[in-house]
Motif scaffolding. Structure first.
Motif, PDB file in Angstrom:
ATOM      1  N   GLN A   1      69.259  42.841  44.228  1.00  0.00           N
ATOM      2  CA  GLN A   1      68.157  43.416  45.311  1.00  0.00           C
ATOM      3  C   GLN A   1      66.945  44.880  44.322  1.00  0.00           C
ATOM      4  O   GLN A   1      66.052  45.290  45.407  1.00  0.00           O
TER       5      GLN A   1
ATOM      6  N   THR B   1      59.839  45.949  42.000  1.00  0.00           N
ATOM      7  CA  THR B   1      58.731  44.595  42.703  1.00  0.00           C
ATOM      8  C   THR B   1      57.714  45.179  43.553  1.00  0.00           C
ATOM      9  O   THR B   1      56.445  44.756  43.581  1.00  0.00           O
ATOM     10  N   GLU B   2      58.836  45.185  44.343  1.00  0.00           N
ATOM     11  CA  GLU B   2      57.572  46.108  46.113  1.00  0.00           C
ATOM     12  C   GLU B   2      56.971  46.323  45.696  1.00  0.00           C
ATOM     13  O   GLU B   2      56.100  47.245  45.818  1.00  0.00           O
ATOM     14  N   ALA B   3      57.444  47.854  44.871  1.00  0.00           N
ATOM     15  CA  ALA B   3      57.138  49.206  44.927  1.00  0.00           C
ATOM     16  C   ALA B   3      56.123  48.740  44.234  1.00  0.00           C
ATOM     17  O   ALA B   3      55.578  50.064  43.648  1.00  0.00           O
TER      18      ALA B   3
ATOM     19  N   ALA C   1      64.142  43.231  43.376  1.00  0.00           N
ATOM     20  CA  ALA C   1      63.494  42.985  44.129  1.00  0.00           C
ATOM     21  C   ALA C   1      62.518  44.264  45.061  1.00  0.00           C
ATOM     22  O   ALA C   1      61.401  44.496  44.891  1.00  0.00           O
ATOM     23  N   THR C   2      63.650  44.856  44.751  1.00  0.00           N
ATOM     24  CA  THR C   2      63.107  46.920  45.583  1.00  0.00           C
ATOM     25  C   THR C   2      62.056  47.330  44.001  1.00  0.00           C
ATOM     26  O   THR C   2      60.977  47.989  45.105  1.00  0.00           O
TER      27      THR C   2
ATOM     28  N   ALA D   1      53.375  44.347  39.637  1.00  0.00           N
ATOM     29  CA  ALA D   1      51.953  43.477  39.693  1.00  0.00           C
ATOM     30  C   ALA D   1      50.598  43.601  39.231  1.00  0.00           C
ATOM     31  O   ALA D   1      50.492  44.519  38.421  1.00  0.00           O
TER      32      ALA D   1
ATOM     33  N   SER E   1      66.046  52.947  47.868  1.00  0.00           N
ATOM     34  CA  SER E   1      66.774  52.068  47.745  1.00  0.00           C
ATOM     35  C   SER E   1      67.752  52.787  46.610  1.00  0.00           C
ATOM     36  O   SER E   1      67.317  53.823  46.675  1.00  0.00           O
TER      37      SER E   1
ATOM     38  N   ARG F   1      54.413  46.364  43.964  1.00  0.00           N
ATOM     39  CA  ARG F   1      53.150  45.408  44.486  1.00  0.00           C
ATOM     40  C   ARG F   1      52.516  46.544  45.754  1.00  0.00           C
ATOM     41  O   ARG F   1      51.314  46.712  46.012  1.00  0.00           O
ATOM     42  N   ALA F   2      53.262  47.597  46.332  1.00  0.00           N
ATOM     43  CA  ALA F   2      53.215  48.468  47.008  1.00  0.00           C
ATOM     44  C   ALA F   2      51.758  49.442  46.184  1.00  0.00           C
ATOM     45  O   ALA F   2      50.720  50.558  46.726  1.00  0.00           O
TER      46      ALA F   2
ATOM     47  N   ARG G   1      48.288  47.945  45.038  1.00  0.00           N
ATOM     48  CA  ARG G   1      47.476  47.152  46.669  1.00  0.00           C
ATOM     49  C   ARG G   1      46.699  49.263  46.631  1.00  0.00           C
ATOM     50  O   ARG G   1      45.334  49.120  47.040  1.00  0.00           O
TER      51      ARG G   1
ATOM     52  N   VAL H   1      59.258  54.151  47.157  1.00  0.00           N
ATOM     53  CA  VAL H   1      59.342  52.410  48.216  1.00  0.00           C
ATOM     54  C   VAL H   1      60.672  52.291  47.383  1.00  0.00           C
ATOM     55  O   VAL H   1      61.474  52.380  47.300  1.00  0.00           O
TER      56      VAL H   1
END
Length: 102
Positions: A20, A26-28, A23-24, A95, A57, A30-31, A34, A53
């Protein structure tokens, strides 16, 4: 037999915590990529987006690296997550995106 079952349950929970957190981050990343890929943005904005992001967590000691080369933007995010026994595990994510308008 119960100690083995308990050990398996703890191992599953530890693995879930680490996945988890991974994944957090990685999403950070990506954000952040962007935000950085938008025309007219600054690297501070991307770092702030990644930290926002990751803050949602239990990821601590977040380090964000933003690199722009030619028309590509790469963001690397590293952090640490505490496990059930108090040890901290390093997690990393990244990312890549193409800058807007190129």
């Amino acid at each position: 037999m119960w100690p083995v079952v308990l050990l398996v349950v703890v191992a599953v929970v530890e693995t879930a915590i680490i996945l988890q957190a991974r994944a957090t981050v990685t999403e950070a990343a990506r954000a952040a990529v962007r935000v950085q890929a938008l025309r007219g943005s600054h690297s501070g904005e991307a770092e702030a987006a990644a930290r926002d992001v990751a803050r949602a967590s239990k990821v601590t000691d977040v380090a964000v690296t933003v690199k722009t080369t030619d028309s590509l933007v790469r963001v690397d995010v590293e952090g640490r997550v505490a496990t059930l026994f108090g040890t901290a595990v390093a997690v990393k994510g990244h990312a890549v995106a193409i800058e807007e308008g190129t």
